[in-house]
Design a protein around this motif. Sequence first.
Motif, short mmCIF file in Angstrom:
data_model
loop_
_atom_site.label_atom_id
_atom_site.label_comp_id
_atom_site.label_asym_id
_atom_site.label_seq_id
_atom_site.Cartn_x
_atom_site.Cartn_y
_atom_site.Cartn_z
N LYS A 93 1.22 9.67 -5.10
CA LYS A 93 -0.11 9.09 -4.85
C LYS A 93 -1.20 10.12 -5.12
O LYS A 93 -1.07 11.28 -4.75
N ASP A 129 -0.28 -0.72 -4.74
CA ASP A 129 -1.60 -0.23 -5.21
C ASP A 129 -1.57 1.16 -5.82
O ASP A 129 -2.47 1.56 -6.54
N ASP A 143 0.83 -1.19 0.00
CA ASP A 143 0.00 0.00 0.00
C ASP A 143 0.88 1.25 0.00
O ASP A 143 1.61 1.50 0.96
N ASP A 144 0.82 2.00 -1.07
CA ASP A 144 1.55 3.27 -1.21
C ASP A 144 3.07 3.09 -1.32
O ASP A 144 3.82 4.03 -1.07
N CYS A 148 -6.24 3.92 -3.23
CA CYS A 148 -6.44 2.53 -2.82
C CYS A 148 -7.65 1.83 -3.42
O CYS A 148 -7.51 0.82 -4.11
N HIS A 192 1.62 2.39 3.90
CA HIS A 192 0.66 3.48 4.09
C HIS A 192 0.82 3.98 5.53
O HIS A 192 0.95 3.17 6.45
N ARG A 228 -7.54 -1.29 -6.14
CA ARG A 228 -7.79 -2.68 -5.69
C ARG A 228 -8.93 -3.32 -6.49
O ARG A 228 -8.89 -4.50 -6.82
MG MG Z 1 -2.71 2.98 -1.42
#
Ligand code: MG
Length: 465
Positions: free
Chosen positions: A307, A286, A38-39, A78, A234, A82
């Motif tokens: 992001k 993601d 994540d990130d 996110c 994240h 996903r």
């Molecule tokens: Mg993310």
Amino acid sequence: MKNLNLIPLFLLAMLFGCQQPETAKTSDKPNFVVIFCDDLGYGDLGTYGHPTILTPNLDQMAAEGQKWTNFYVAASVCTPSRAALMTGRYPIRSGMCSDKSRVLFPNSVNGLPQSEITVAEALRDLGYQTTAIGKWHLGHKEQYLPTNNGFDSYFGIPYSNDMDAQTEGHRYWDFADSIPVRYYNVPLMKDTEIVERPAEQHTITKRYSQAAVDYIKSHKEEPFFIYLAHNLPHIPLFTSDDFAGSSLRGLYGDVIQEIDNGVGKILQTLKEEGLAENTMVIFTSDNGPWRVFRSHGGSAGLLRGGKGNTWEAGMRVPGIFWWPGKIKPGIQTDLGSTLDIFTTLVSMAGGEIPKDRIIDGLDLTETLLQGKESPRDNMLYYRGTEIFAARLGDYKAHYTIQGSYGMWEEKEKLETPLLFNLSVDPSEEWNIYEDNTEMVAKIDALIEEHRQDLVPGADMLADRE
Ligand code: MG
């Protein structure tokens, strides 16, 4: 006499005709492990050039497998990203993107529509055992959880690790590297039950990796699909004691190094259990780094943006594929996307791609196994429901630009597009529109073609309780 002659034939049929093909069919299907961070940014791994984050396991995975340098997600935040991985479809089709809310929140009403086919559902129909570990973020109500979306089991947090904030008026930086876990009252779930709240995030990465290792050991008789979606890096950042202070890059580097350690354990387990030659492992992220968090956000290396936006840093991510003896090792500079995971996995498992809907994912099997040219030559850069930019071959045209999360928020619809040759100029520095208007016309046509059969799904992100 006639009857006696039939007996051995019957026995032979029992032994070779009936049983064997079924066994062979099952063992033909490869196992899949998708590790989704994540990130985590394009520049956050050793193998993608980070100078002080040490990722020996991912580096080795890349050296033994295929490392993609033009690998994209279908959204820079996110939830829609996903949804794209799960369904192989641009999130506009499922309604899992919105101009009113960028992601799902703990008070969101909806989630991934039941009408969507997830990669887990498709693989389960082909005889796979399936588990989701980690962050879901496609709906936290029971009907939207992994266990109702093709996964036999689930262990993880239902949305982002910075949600359900109880920060009591403190700002994130008031605590820097030692923010209390209780400030984020995120639930940890097993299937549909909350088993821990707040989730103990110091140990969460370690526990997710261990859950994957345990699953491999206990499900090796039948083909399996593990979706391991780490909720880190994240923010807020946490590591176990074993990794605190382990990296020169600070807490962010410690977090990545703990994730890398887990990847090593998973690959080691596959080798020890004799499954490595029949298992494809994918590592990706993601969306790009959350740069507004400075040292607690990652790096996209030489890519522009971060992001939340449609510059390269928002949507180009690491993409590593590993399958010893099967994948042709090397660096792959062709285009690929998390959209393609659905199609590639279903295809490798011997399944049919659904024909009752548009699937945007393409089959990367021949590129991965034989090193052939990727079937993907374009990528659309959606922000919410709007196409801000598009790439065709080497060229990317921006039609609308906007920053994100406190960085140059102003939205600007451009009078004339910006055009970059990403092979020559991955940092998107030199606009070459004036001399290449015919290329923009081709990209315009690509977008027009996409729009012709586009039926946007009803907005699943906007409604809150
Ligand atoms: Mg993310």
